[in-house]
Design a protein around this motif. Structure first.
Motif, short mmCIF file in Angstrom:
data_model
loop_
_atom_site.label_atom_id
_atom_site.label_comp_id
_atom_site.label_asym_id
_atom_site.label_seq_id
_atom_site.Cartn_x
_atom_site.Cartn_y
_atom_site.Cartn_z
N SER A 21 29.09 56.84 73.70
CA SER A 21 30.31 57.18 73.22
C SER A 21 30.49 56.81 71.98
CB SER A 21 31.66 56.78 74.30
OG SER A 21 31.47 57.82 75.28
N ILE A 22 31.54 57.80 71.17
CA ILE A 22 32.00 57.35 69.78
C ILE A 22 33.41 57.40 69.98
CG2 ILE A 22 31.83 57.61 67.36
CD1 ILE A 22 29.16 59.17 67.75
N ALA A 23 34.23 56.32 69.66
CA ALA A 23 35.68 56.47 69.88
C ALA A 23 36.37 56.69 68.56
CB ALA A 23 36.12 55.19 70.58
N ILE A 24 36.91 57.80 68.31
CA ILE A 24 37.84 57.98 66.89
C ILE A 24 39.24 57.91 67.77
CG2 ILE A 24 38.62 59.65 65.50
CD1 ILE A 24 35.69 58.69 64.91
N VAL A 25 39.92 56.69 67.02
CA VAL A 25 41.30 56.19 67.51
C VAL A 25 42.11 56.38 66.49
CG1 VAL A 25 40.24 55.18 69.70
CG2 VAL A 25 40.62 54.02 67.54
N GLU A 26 43.46 56.70 66.73
CA GLU A 26 44.18 56.58 66.00
C GLU A 26 45.78 56.15 66.38
OE1 GLU A 26 45.05 60.55 63.42
OE2 GLU A 26 43.71 61.46 65.30
N LEU A 27 46.51 55.54 65.12
CA LEU A 27 47.48 54.97 65.61
C LEU A 27 48.54 55.37 64.45
CD1 LEU A 27 49.79 53.25 67.38
CD2 LEU A 27 48.99 51.40 65.88
N ILE B 44 34.81 58.95 78.93
CA ILE B 44 35.74 58.37 78.40
C ILE B 44 36.20 56.92 78.78
CG2 ILE B 44 38.70 58.53 78.88
CD1 ILE B 44 38.06 61.93 78.85
N LYS B 45 35.68 56.72 80.08
CA LYS B 45 35.60 55.09 80.40
C LYS B 45 34.86 54.43 79.24
CE LYS B 45 33.88 52.00 83.99
NZ LYS B 45 33.39 52.17 85.20
N GLY C 169 39.49 45.55 70.24
CA GLY C 169 40.80 45.24 70.75
C GLY C 169 41.70 46.42 70.86
N PHE C 170 41.38 47.72 70.83
CA PHE C 170 42.17 48.82 70.92
C PHE C 170 42.17 49.49 72.26
CE2 PHE C 170 40.17 49.99 66.44
CZ PHE C 170 41.35 49.37 65.80
N VAL C 171 43.50 49.46 73.01
CA VAL C 171 43.74 50.08 73.90
C VAL C 171 44.09 51.40 73.92
CG1 VAL C 171 45.13 50.05 76.09
CG2 VAL C 171 44.49 47.77 75.14
N ILE C 172 43.31 52.24 74.26
CA ILE C 172 43.54 53.81 73.98
C ILE C 172 43.77 54.74 75.37
CG2 ILE C 172 41.99 53.68 71.96
CD1 ILE C 172 40.00 55.23 73.64
N ASP C 173 44.69 55.51 75.00
CA ASP C 173 44.97 56.61 76.04
C ASP C 173 45.08 58.23 75.35
OD1 ASP C 173 47.49 56.79 74.56
OD2 ASP C 173 48.63 55.99 76.17
N GLU C 174 45.51 59.12 76.20
CA GLU C 174 45.50 60.43 75.77
C GLU C 174 43.98 60.68 75.06
OE1 GLU C 174 48.68 61.70 73.22
OE2 GLU C 174 49.86 60.15 74.05
N ALA C 175 43.04 60.35 75.65
CA ALA C 175 41.60 60.26 75.11
C ALA C 175 41.11 61.63 75.88
CB ALA C 175 40.75 59.19 75.81
N VAL D 44 34.77 61.04 71.54
CA VAL D 44 35.85 60.77 72.20
C VAL D 44 37.37 60.73 71.39
CG1 VAL D 44 37.60 59.67 74.02
CG2 VAL D 44 35.02 60.10 74.29
N HIS D 45 38.53 61.35 71.16
CA HIS D 45 39.28 61.15 70.48
C HIS D 45 40.58 60.74 71.28
CE1 HIS D 45 42.13 63.37 67.25
NE2 HIS D 45 41.91 62.03 66.89
N GLY D 46 41.05 59.59 70.70
CA GLY D 46 42.36 59.21 71.56
C GLY D 46 43.23 58.39 70.86
N LYS D 47 44.45 58.06 71.28
CA LYS D 47 45.39 57.55 70.51
C LYS D 47 45.58 56.00 71.00
CE LYS D 47 47.18 61.27 69.04
NZ LYS D 47 47.07 61.62 67.62
N ILE D 48 45.60 55.07 70.07
CA ILE D 48 45.83 53.64 70.30
C ILE D 48 47.20 53.45 70.99
CG2 ILE D 48 45.86 51.55 69.35
CD1 ILE D 48 44.08 52.38 66.94
N LYS D 49 47.24 52.87 72.06
CA LYS D 49 48.54 52.58 72.71
C LYS D 49 48.86 51.00 72.35
CE LYS D 49 48.29 51.97 77.33
NZ LYS D 49 48.13 52.00 78.88
N SER D 50 47.93 50.39 72.15
CA SER D 50 48.16 48.83 71.73
C SER D 50 46.80 48.15 71.35
CB SER D 50 48.73 47.93 72.91
OG SER D 50 47.76 47.88 74.13
N VAL D 51 47.13 46.96 70.75
CA VAL D 51 45.88 46.34 70.00
C VAL D 51 45.89 44.96 70.68
CG1 VAL D 51 44.89 45.57 67.92
CG2 VAL D 51 46.20 47.48 67.82
N GLU D 52 44.88 44.32 71.29
CA GLU D 52 44.86 43.04 72.12
C GLU D 52 43.64 42.66 71.32
OE1 GLU D 52 44.07 44.07 76.07
OE2 GLU D 52 46.11 44.96 76.41
N LYS D 53 43.14 41.48 71.90
CA LYS D 53 42.12 40.73 71.09
C LYS D 53 40.83 41.33 71.71
CE LYS D 53 40.47 35.74 71.22
NZ LYS D 53 38.94 36.04 71.02
N SER D 54 39.75 41.52 70.72
CA SER D 54 38.40 41.95 71.13
C SER D 54 37.76 40.87 71.75
CB SER D 54 37.93 42.58 69.92
OG SER D 54 37.54 41.49 68.90
#
Length: 167
Positions: free
Chosen positions: A2-8, A75-76, A87-93, A113-123
């Protein structure tokens, strides 16, 4: 994989990875590049010149799938890679599609997988990964990096396009 394209807030989340890439040491050579490296005995010079930090979308593989729900597994995987590497926590993926980096060498495509960043934590990257910093980029910043040759990861560029994101 999986390749994660994430946005905030319209910005794209990327991570730096250390890759064994670098500039050509014989810039004038064409299709004879490899034979010239061999003839001129310059392999050691080439190998010592490789290594640079590259901006990329989080991506990777995990064992599986467990069960029969391939979409949920994909998606998982994207969520896990985004969290571990950046450290990106994503949802709406959602699965945006597939792409193959080079069908000459790779038998299977990877899922985007395209998703939204819900929060940013430690990687928490794996021990074998050389992960640098993470950053949220505007499309304009990515375009400027690409024009300067500092953002040239083909998988990430193709995955962005598959998600309808133009830089």
């Amino acid at each position: 994989g999986s390749i994660a394209i994430v946005e905030l807030d319209g910005r794209i989340g990327l991570v730096q990875n250390f890759r064994m890439t670098g500039p050509r040491i014989l810039p004038e050579a064409g299709s004879d590049y490899v034979s010239r490296l061999n003839d001129e005995k310059r392999w050691d010079e080439l190998l010592s010149s490789l290594g640079e930090w590259k901006w990329e979308a989080p991506r990777g593989l995990i064992p599986g799938p467990q069960g029969k729900d391939l979409e949920a597994f994909i998606i998982k995987t994207a969520k896990l890679e985004a969290l571990q590497e950046a450290g990106f926590v994503i949802d709406e993926a959602r699965i945006a599609g597939t792409l193959n980096a080079n069908s000459t060498f790779f038998a299977h495509a990877q899922y985007v997988v395209h998703g939204k960043i819900k929060s940013v934590e430690k990687s928490s990257p794996e021990e074998t990964e050389m992960i640098g910093t993470t950053k949220l980029f505007t499309r304009q910043e990515l375009r400027e990096l690409q024009e300067k040759g500092e953002f040239d990861d083909g998988l990430t560029l193709a995955a962005l396009a598959l998600c309808g994101i133009s830089i």
